[in-house]
Design a protein around this motif. Structure first.
Motif, PDB file in Angstrom:
ATOM      1  N   UNK A   1       0.850  -1.185   0.000  1.00 51.74           N
ATOM      2  CA  UNK A   1       0.000   0.000   0.000  1.00 51.74           C
ATOM      3  C   UNK A   1       0.888   1.239   0.000  1.00 51.74           C
ATOM      4  N   UNK A   2       0.532   2.228  -0.822  1.00 52.86           N
ATOM      5  CA  UNK A   2       1.239   3.511  -0.842  1.00 52.86           C
ATOM      6  C   UNK A   2       0.279   4.605  -0.374  1.00 52.86           C
ATOM      7  N   UNK A   3       0.803   5.494   0.466  1.00 53.74           N
ATOM      8  CA  UNK A   3       0.015   6.563   1.071  1.00 53.74           C
ATOM      9  C   UNK A   3       0.730   7.894   0.842  1.00 53.74           C
ATOM     10  N   UNK A   4      -0.034   8.946   0.575  1.00 56.05           N
ATOM     11  CA  UNK A   4       0.488  10.310   0.560  1.00 56.05           C
ATOM     12  C   UNK A   4      -0.216  11.066   1.675  1.00 56.05           C
ATOM     13  N   UNK A   5       0.588  11.674   2.561  1.00 56.33           N
ATOM     14  CA  UNK A   5       0.015  12.367   3.709  1.00 56.33           C
ATOM     15  C   UNK A   5       0.905  13.542   4.083  1.00 56.33           C
ATOM     16  N   UNK A   6       0.324  14.724   4.142  1.00 57.64           N
ATOM     17  CA  UNK A   6       1.012  15.951   4.548  1.00 57.64           C
ATOM     18  C   UNK A   6       2.325  16.170   3.784  1.00 57.64           C
ATOM     19  N   UNK A   7       2.281  15.981   2.479  1.00 64.63           N
ATOM     20  CA  UNK A   7       3.446  16.232   1.654  1.00 64.63           C
ATOM     21  C   UNK A   7       4.455  15.102   1.588  1.00 64.63           C
ATOM     22  N   UNK A   8       4.222  14.033   2.317  1.00 61.87           N
ATOM     23  CA  UNK A   8       5.126  12.890   2.289  1.00 61.87           C
ATOM     24  C   UNK A   8       4.449  11.686   1.657  1.00 61.87           C
TER      25      UNK A   8
ATOM     26  N   UNK B   1       1.779   4.635   7.341  1.00 58.71           N
ATOM     27  CA  UNK B   1       1.451   5.888   8.015  1.00 58.71           C
ATOM     28  C   UNK B   1       2.387   6.185   9.192  1.00 58.71           C
ATOM     29  N   UNK B   2       2.994   5.171   9.757  1.00 61.13           N
ATOM     30  CA  UNK B   2       3.836   5.359  10.936  1.00 61.13           C
ATOM     31  C   UNK B   2       4.847   6.485  10.815  1.00 61.13           C
TER      32      UNK B   2
END
Length: 90
Positions: free
Chosen positions: A34-41, A64-65
């Motif tokens: 799984x790939x996640x984009x969160x707060x610019x990362x 997400x960690x």
């Protein structure tokens, strides 16, 4: 007598370790990345689970960690729709 006790101990210990491996790995039937984009990362992670939903959830939590700081960010990141998710198995 002592060497027989030692041999019995090692046989029992090996059987116990084999049982733990079998019971742990046997229930992992799906593996997802799984790939996640969160707060610019962005972060990708791979995890396994009893089914696809469990594997996706575990991989998303792992991804997400490093991206989240604090409980609010962790919860918010965990609720995102992944940018990509690929699974094998059930």
């Amino acid at each position: 007598m002592k060497s027989r006790r030692t041999a019995v101990f090692w046989v029992v210990a090996l059987l116990f370790v084999a049982f733990l491996l079998y019971s742990t790995l046997g229930s992992q039937r799906a593996e997802c990345t799984v790939c996640i984009e969160f707060k610019g990362g962005a972060r990708c992670a791979t995890a396994s689970g009893a089914d696809r939903a469990a594997a996706v959830q575990a991989a998303q939590t792992t991804a997400c960690g490093p991206l989240a700081s604090g409980m609010d960010d962790t919860i918010a990141c965990g609720r995102l729709v992944p940018t990509s998710a690929t699974c094998t198995g059930e």
